[in-house]
Scaffold this active site. Structure first.
Site, short mmCIF file in Angstrom:
data_model
loop_
_atom_site.label_atom_id
_atom_site.label_comp_id
_atom_site.label_asym_id
_atom_site.label_seq_id
_atom_site.Cartn_x
_atom_site.Cartn_y
_atom_site.Cartn_z
N TYR A 1 0.35 -9.92 14.34
CA TYR A 1 0.87 -8.69 13.79
C TYR A 1 1.35 -7.71 14.70
CZ TYR A 1 0.35 -4.32 11.03
OH TYR A 1 0.41 -3.19 10.22
N GLN B 1 0.62 -1.12 -0.02
CA GLN B 1 0.07 0.13 -0.01
C GLN B 1 0.86 1.20 0.02
OE1 GLN B 1 -2.19 0.86 3.61
NE2 GLN B 1 -3.82 2.14 2.70
N ILE C 1 9.15 -8.92 -4.02
CA ILE C 1 9.52 -10.48 -4.62
C ILE C 1 8.28 -10.58 -5.58
CG2 ILE C 1 10.46 -11.35 -2.58
CD1 ILE C 1 7.81 -12.55 -1.61
#
Length: 357
Positions: A174, A45, A68
């Site tokens: 996260y 983003q 990647i």
């Protein structure tokens, strides 16, 4: 910030303790040239827009985007792009040495909702990957930026407001990985003099399609509303979360990276622009889409949102390096409607018309 001549630098360093010398060396880029910057996870983003901003300041050839993923032709035309796997330490070493990198901006990460679906991969990308780039930055004396998040806080944290220093204890991988990044970065700063910098971002809103974060409803609603006139929201209508428009987000990053070390009282700062609920956002959006119909069906992301801050206290950033946001909810909605309409809806409609012909 820079010393005017080598002799004065040497004289100053002789009076310093070894760790102070190391910190000065780490933050110095020769005044004769702009910093050479590597962005990891560059096709997410923030990466592409961040590269555009930095290239406007330092020149296209000095900002290298990496990931990647196979890039689009537009990405290749806008500046240097290379393959970089953050789990390949030797590969990263080659890039830093061959490209003479000075700053490393580390965006590679699995976001909150995606990370919960694949915890082992999140551990590799979000924790092992951070270990690699932190060690790389120490080894080659880089200035390194690692973003953190409102997700670094948990249900035991004060939620309104959430100060810069408080109990965190997140309950997603996260969030856990971001607390780990903050602490390992601060440790390397104090232990080795690493010029580590970290901003805790709120939900970041841009016209790019959502990428798997809990705050992404605030992006998806624009795409669905402008395409179909309706949206099903996975959070309750009264779920308040901190947010900021991507332009403010990237400007904060640039100003923070440019800030002299002596201005920074800490290595990790909260930054934000506004807080709103889905209901408040829909109310503003309805002025552009009068017949918008939104239903609310909370799912597993609701429990994540309920553990996050409602209002972010970023007074430390405003005091230390003079952070100021530009966008509030009103002009955020205006700009998002314009961006999504021009960059996605109109483009899609044009493609369909071409196929029909």
């Amino acid at each position: 910030m820079w010393r005017k001549c080598l002799s004065s630098l040497v004289a100053t360093q002789r009076q310093m303790q070894p760790l102070q010398k190391l910190r000065l060396m780490h933050q110095r880029v020769p005044a004769s040239r702009p910093p050479k910057i590597l962005i990891t996870g560059g096709l997410g983003q923030l990466g592409i827009e961040c590269a555009k901003l930095l290239r406007s300041q330092y020149g296209s050839e000095n900002v290298i985007l990496s990931d990647i993923i196979k890039p689009s032709q537009a990405v290749l035309e806008n500046g240097p792009y290379i393959f970089a796997d953050i789990l390949d330490f030797k590969g990263l070493q080659k890039i830093v040495v061959n490209q003479r990198i000075d700053w490393l901006i580390h965006f590679s990460a699995l976001l909150s909702a995606v990370g919960e679906q694949n915890v082992p991969l999140a551990v590799r990308v979000n924790i092992e990957g951070v270990h690699n780039v932190i060690e790389l930055a120490k080894q080659y004396k880089l200035r390194i930026f690692v973003p953190s998040t409102i997700g670094a806080f948990g249900p035991d944290s004060p939620r309104n407001p959430t100060p810069n220093i408080t109990i965190q204890r997140p309950r997603t991988i996260y969030g856990v990985s971001k607390v780990h990044a903050e602490l390992i970065g601060e440790y390397y700063y104090h232990k080795f003099g690493l010029d580590f910098r970290c901003l805790r971002f709120p939900g970041v809103i841009s016209s790019d399609p959502p990428g798997g974060g809990t705050t992404d409803y605030a992006v998806a609603v624009f795409h669905e509303a402008l395409r179909h006139g309706k949206y099903t929201c996975y959070l309750r209508p009264d779920t308040r979360l901190p947010m900021m428009y991507i332009e403010d987000c990237l400007r904060a990053l640039l100003e923070f990276m440019r800030a002299p070390n002596e201005q920074l009282k800490r290595r990790v700062y909260n930054v934000t622009a506004m807080s709103f609920t889905p209901e408040e956002l829909v109310d503003k959006l309805s002025k552009h889409v009068p017949h918008l119909h939104v239903t609310y069906k909370p799912d597993s992301r609701q429990s994540i949102a309920d553990s996050w801050p409602q209002v972010f206290d970023d007074s430390d950033a405003r005091r230390d390096w003079h952070w100021q946001h530009k966008y509030d909810l009103n002009n955020l909605v205006d700009f998002m409607v314009k961006d999504v309409q021009e960059n996605y809806i109109n483009v899609d409609n044009g493609e369909r018309q071409t196929l029909t012909i």
